[in-house]
Design a protein around this motif. Structure first.
Motif, PDB file in Angstrom:
ATOM      1  N   GLU A 159      50.772  30.106  47.192  1.00  0.00           N
ATOM      2  CA  GLU A 159      51.356  29.703  45.868  1.00  0.00           C
ATOM      3  C   GLU A 159      49.643  29.771  45.435  1.00  0.00           C
ATOM      4  O   GLU A 159      48.987  29.361  43.930  1.00  0.00           O
ATOM      5  CB  GLU A 159      51.620  27.937  45.827  1.00  0.00           C
ATOM      6  N   ARG A 160      48.564  30.004  46.858  1.00  0.00           N
ATOM      7  CA  ARG A 160      46.800  29.875  46.208  1.00  0.00           C
ATOM      8  C   ARG A 160      47.122  31.483  46.903  1.00  0.00           C
ATOM      9  O   ARG A 160      44.762  31.285  47.406  1.00  0.00           O
ATOM     10  CB  ARG A 160      46.422  29.054  47.528  1.00  0.00           C
ATOM     11  N   GLY A 161      47.347  32.141  46.260  1.00  0.00           N
ATOM     12  CA  GLY A 161      46.857  33.693  46.457  1.00  0.00           C
ATOM     13  C   GLY A 161      46.801  33.699  48.070  1.00  0.00           C
ATOM     14  O   GLY A 161      47.385  33.832  48.653  1.00  0.00           O
ATOM     15  N   GLU A 170      44.898  34.647  53.703  1.00  0.00           N
ATOM     16  CA  GLU A 170      44.005  35.304  54.626  1.00  0.00           C
ATOM     17  C   GLU A 170      44.326  35.545  56.181  1.00  0.00           C
ATOM     18  O   GLU A 170      43.713  36.606  56.501  1.00  0.00           O
ATOM     19  CB  GLU A 170      42.560  34.653  54.694  1.00  0.00           C
ATOM     20  N   HIS A 171      44.775  34.817  56.798  1.00  0.00           N
ATOM     21  CA  HIS A 171      45.814  35.021  58.081  1.00  0.00           C
ATOM     22  C   HIS A 171      46.210  36.638  58.105  1.00  0.00           C
ATOM     23  O   HIS A 171      46.499  37.645  58.411  1.00  0.00           O
ATOM     24  CB  HIS A 171      46.394  34.467  58.434  1.00  0.00           C
ATOM     25  N   TYR A 172      47.134  36.384  56.463  1.00  0.00           N
ATOM     26  CA  TYR A 172      48.003  38.291  56.594  1.00  0.00           C
ATOM     27  C   TYR A 172      46.574  38.873  55.672  1.00  0.00           C
ATOM     28  O   TYR A 172      47.497  40.221  56.662  1.00  0.00           O
ATOM     29  CB  TYR A 172      48.374  37.443  54.845  1.00  0.00           C
ATOM     30  N   ALA A 173      45.724  38.792  55.118  1.00  0.00           N
ATOM     31  CA  ALA A 173      44.914  40.236  55.210  1.00  0.00           C
ATOM     32  C   ALA A 173      44.702  40.071  56.214  1.00  0.00           C
ATOM     33  O   ALA A 173      44.677  41.588  56.731  1.00  0.00           O
ATOM     34  CB  ALA A 173      44.055  39.360  53.926  1.00  0.00           C
ATOM     35  N   PHE A 203      37.787  42.548  49.179  1.00  0.00           N
ATOM     36  CA  PHE A 203      36.755  41.548  48.395  1.00  0.00           C
ATOM     37  C   PHE A 203      37.828  42.349  46.863  1.00  0.00           C
ATOM     38  O   PHE A 203      37.839  40.700  46.711  1.00  0.00           O
ATOM     39  CB  PHE A 203      35.822  42.353  48.057  1.00  0.00           C
ATOM     40  N   LEU A 204      38.369  43.052  46.434  1.00  0.00           N
ATOM     41  CA  LEU A 204      38.982  42.841  45.674  1.00  0.00           C
ATOM     42  C   LEU A 204      40.844  42.244  45.590  1.00  0.00           C
ATOM     43  O   LEU A 204      40.723  41.435  44.811  1.00  0.00           O
ATOM     44  CB  LEU A 204      38.845  44.373  45.175  1.00  0.00           C
ATOM     45  N   LEU A 205      41.216  42.752  47.189  1.00  0.00           N
ATOM     46  CA  LEU A 205      41.948  42.073  46.898  1.00  0.00           C
ATOM     47  C   LEU A 205      42.089  40.134  47.493  1.00  0.00           C
ATOM     48  O   LEU A 205      43.494  39.220  46.816  1.00  0.00           O
ATOM     49  CB  LEU A 205      43.143  42.405  48.127  1.00  0.00           C
ATOM     50  N   LEU A 206      40.832  39.832  47.708  1.00  0.00           N
ATOM     51  CA  LEU A 206      40.498  38.564  47.656  1.00  0.00           C
ATOM     52  C   LEU A 206      40.517  37.946  46.601  1.00  0.00           C
ATOM     53  O   LEU A 206      39.680  36.981  46.758  1.00  0.00           O
ATOM     54  CB  LEU A 206      40.099  38.130  49.273  1.00  0.00           C
ATOM     55  N   GLN A 207      40.751  38.030  45.704  1.00  0.00           N
ATOM     56  CA  GLN A 207      39.687  37.465  44.309  1.00  0.00           C
ATOM     57  C   GLN A 207      40.916  37.203  43.455  1.00  0.00           C
ATOM     58  O   GLN A 207      40.951  36.770  41.982  1.00  0.00           O
ATOM     59  CB  GLN A 207      38.915  38.731  43.560  1.00  0.00           C
ATOM     60  N   GLY A 208      41.927  36.177  43.632  1.00  0.00           N
ATOM     61  CA  GLY A 208      42.453  35.315  42.773  1.00  0.00           C
ATOM     62  C   GLY A 208      44.067  35.145  42.658  1.00  0.00           C
ATOM     63  O   GLY A 208      43.468  35.014  41.501  1.00  0.00           O
ATOM     64  N   ALA A 209      44.698  35.908  43.306  1.00  0.00           N
ATOM     65  CA  ALA A 209      45.929  36.418  43.119  1.00  0.00           C
ATOM     66  C   ALA A 209      46.403  35.181  42.358  1.00  0.00           C
ATOM     67  O   ALA A 209      46.459  33.956  43.167  1.00  0.00           O
ATOM     68  CB  ALA A 209      46.379  37.577  44.006  1.00  0.00           C
ATOM     69  N   LYS A 234      48.655  48.329  45.859  1.00  0.00           N
ATOM     70  CA  LYS A 234      47.922  46.813  46.695  1.00  0.00           C
ATOM     71  C   LYS A 234      47.717  46.078  45.507  1.00  0.00           C
ATOM     72  O   LYS A 234      48.010  45.039  45.789  1.00  0.00           O
ATOM     73  CB  LYS A 234      47.394  46.978  47.393  1.00  0.00           C
ATOM     74  N   PRO A 235      46.761  46.706  44.797  1.00  0.00           N
ATOM     75  CA  PRO A 235      46.335  45.481  43.015  1.00  0.00           C
ATOM     76  C   PRO A 235      47.788  44.655  42.591  1.00  0.00           C
ATOM     77  O   PRO A 235      47.372  43.579  42.719  1.00  0.00           O
ATOM     78  CB  PRO A 235      45.588  46.319  42.271  1.00  0.00           C
ATOM     79  N   VAL A 236      48.994  45.707  42.646  1.00  0.00           N
ATOM     80  CA  VAL A 236      49.694  45.045  41.639  1.00  0.00           C
ATOM     81  C   VAL A 236      50.732  44.489  42.869  1.00  0.00           C
ATOM     82  O   VAL A 236      51.151  42.813  41.958  1.00  0.00           O
ATOM     83  CB  VAL A 236      51.071  46.029  40.797  1.00  0.00           C
ATOM     84  N   ARG A 237      51.128  44.145  44.003  1.00  0.00           N
ATOM     85  CA  ARG A 237      51.297  43.540  44.873  1.00  0.00           C
ATOM     86  C   ARG A 237      50.946  42.509  44.837  1.00  0.00           C
ATOM     87  O   ARG A 237      51.670  40.880  44.928  1.00  0.00           O
ATOM     88  CB  ARG A 237      51.570  44.261  45.850  1.00  0.00           C
ATOM     89  N   THR A 238      49.610  42.655  45.303  1.00  0.00           N
ATOM     90  CA  THR A 238      49.001  40.905  45.343  1.00  0.00           C
ATOM     91  C   THR A 238      48.765  40.832  43.828  1.00  0.00           C
ATOM     92  O   THR A 238      48.612  38.887  43.866  1.00  0.00           O
ATOM     93  CB  THR A 238      47.690  41.361  46.321  1.00  0.00           C
ATOM     94  N   GLY A 239      48.979  40.844  42.382  1.00  0.00           N
ATOM     95  CA  GLY A 239      48.469  40.360  41.949  1.00  0.00           C
ATOM     96  C   GLY A 239      47.427  39.845  41.028  1.00  0.00           C
ATOM     97  O   GLY A 239      46.808  39.146  39.848  1.00  0.00           O
ATOM     98  N   ILE A 240      46.090  41.037  41.463  1.00  0.00           N
ATOM     99  CA  ILE A 240      44.915  40.727  41.231  1.00  0.00           C
ATOM    100  C   ILE A 240      44.677  41.737  39.565  1.00  0.00           C
ATOM    101  O   ILE A 240      44.195  41.994  38.645  1.00  0.00           O
ATOM    102  CB  ILE A 240      43.622  41.827  41.944  1.00  0.00           C
ATOM    103  N   VAL A 241      46.051  42.456  39.458  1.00  0.00           N
ATOM    104  CA  VAL A 241      46.118  43.483  38.568  1.00  0.00           C
ATOM    105  C   VAL A 241      47.598  43.401  37.865  1.00  0.00           C
ATOM    106  O   VAL A 241      48.459  43.613  38.881  1.00  0.00           O
ATOM    107  CB  VAL A 241      45.808  44.997  38.747  1.00  0.00           C
ATOM    108  N   SER A 242      47.395  43.094  36.457  1.00  0.00           N
ATOM    109  CA  SER A 242      49.604  43.297  36.158  1.00  0.00           C
ATOM    110  C   SER A 242      50.266  44.449  36.573  1.00  0.00           C
ATOM    111  O   SER A 242      49.289  45.789  36.222  1.00  0.00           O
ATOM    112  CB  SER A 242      49.072  42.366  34.855  1.00  0.00           C
TER     113      SER A 242
END
Length: 237
Positions: free
Chosen positions: A132-134, A137-140, A172-178, A219-227
């Motif tokens: 629930e917190r984005g 890191e271990h998954y990434a 860097f982009l994928l860890l920006q707060g999904a 990836k951006p949509v799956r991780t939620g950084i882009v809707s």
């Protein structure tokens, strides 16, 4: 930690000495999500932190700027980028094409016994839980391992090395707060990785390349950084 086949290192870094060390540390911080979109970087504070003069800091910042992590604002200083949705999607479209080429080469060049290593890493990824917190890191980290195995199967170390900066930028982009990363998203990504794995094992280079492109592009949509709405027009096949 699984032992990933070694990828040859190449010495084309334009920096050396303290500048190179500082740049490597800072790029690692970007890849780990330490810096956030819009953060202001103080060259003076960095010089104090690293215990060096301003020159190596300026050189490291110049290289980070060249790679697209930061921009220089007059009268302000160096600021971490705040890319638009379109810019993020453009990056992952390009990155997906590059990773796709390596997946296609992996399909053509791998030995059948090497697929087992890909499967072992995939099993660890599948065991990860949602968050629930984005993006965890271990998954990434494990996903990064899986992609590193694919690149090693391509037996193209020079090509893989030239794409190195894209891997860090991607992290860097994928860890920006999904907002969240749930089990459904994990399952979708796992299904895609299994399809890529099957195409590689079957030595179907064209299919492996296309599937990897679609996987990375999404990836951006799956991780939620882009809707999905923010990605509209960039996800068309």
């Amino acid at each position: 930690m699984h032992k990933i086949p070694h990828e040859t290192s190449f010495s084309e870094n334009p920096l050396s000495g303290k500048s190179a060390s500082i740049f490597a540390e800072m790029e690692g911080r970007f890849a780990a999500g330490y810096y956030k979109f819009g953060d202001l970087l103080s060259a003076g504070d960095l010089a104090k932190e690293f215990g060096v003069s301003m020159q190596p800091i300026r050189s490291a910042i110049g290289q980070l700027r060249a790679l697209g992590y930061i921009k220089v604002e007059p009268q302000v200083g160096s600021r971490v980028i705040s890319p638009t949705n379109a810019e993020i999607m453009d990056f992952f479209c390009l990155f997906g094409r590059m990773e796709g080429v390596l997946a296609g080469l992996a399909a053509e060049r791998h030995g059948q016994q090497q697929i087992a290593l890909l499967d072992k890493v995939a099993e660890q990824i599948d065991a990860c839980q949602g968050s629930e917190r984005g993006l965890p890191e271990h998954y990434a980290r494990l996903v990064g391992e899986w992609h590193a195995v694919v690149r090693s199967l391509a037996h193209a170390p020079a090509l893989a090395w030239r794409l190195r900066s894209f891997w860090s930028m991607s992290d860097f982009l994928l860890l920006q707060g999904a907002a969240s990363f749930d089990s459904e998203q994990i399952n979708i990504a796992s299904q895609q990785r299994r399809a890529i794995r099957d195409a590689i094992k079957a030595k179907d280079a064209a299919l492996a390349e296309q599937l990897m492109y679609e996987h990375v592009r999404g990836k951006p949509v799956r991780t939620g950084i882009v809707s999905k709405e923010g990605a509209s027009g960039k996800q068309a096949k």
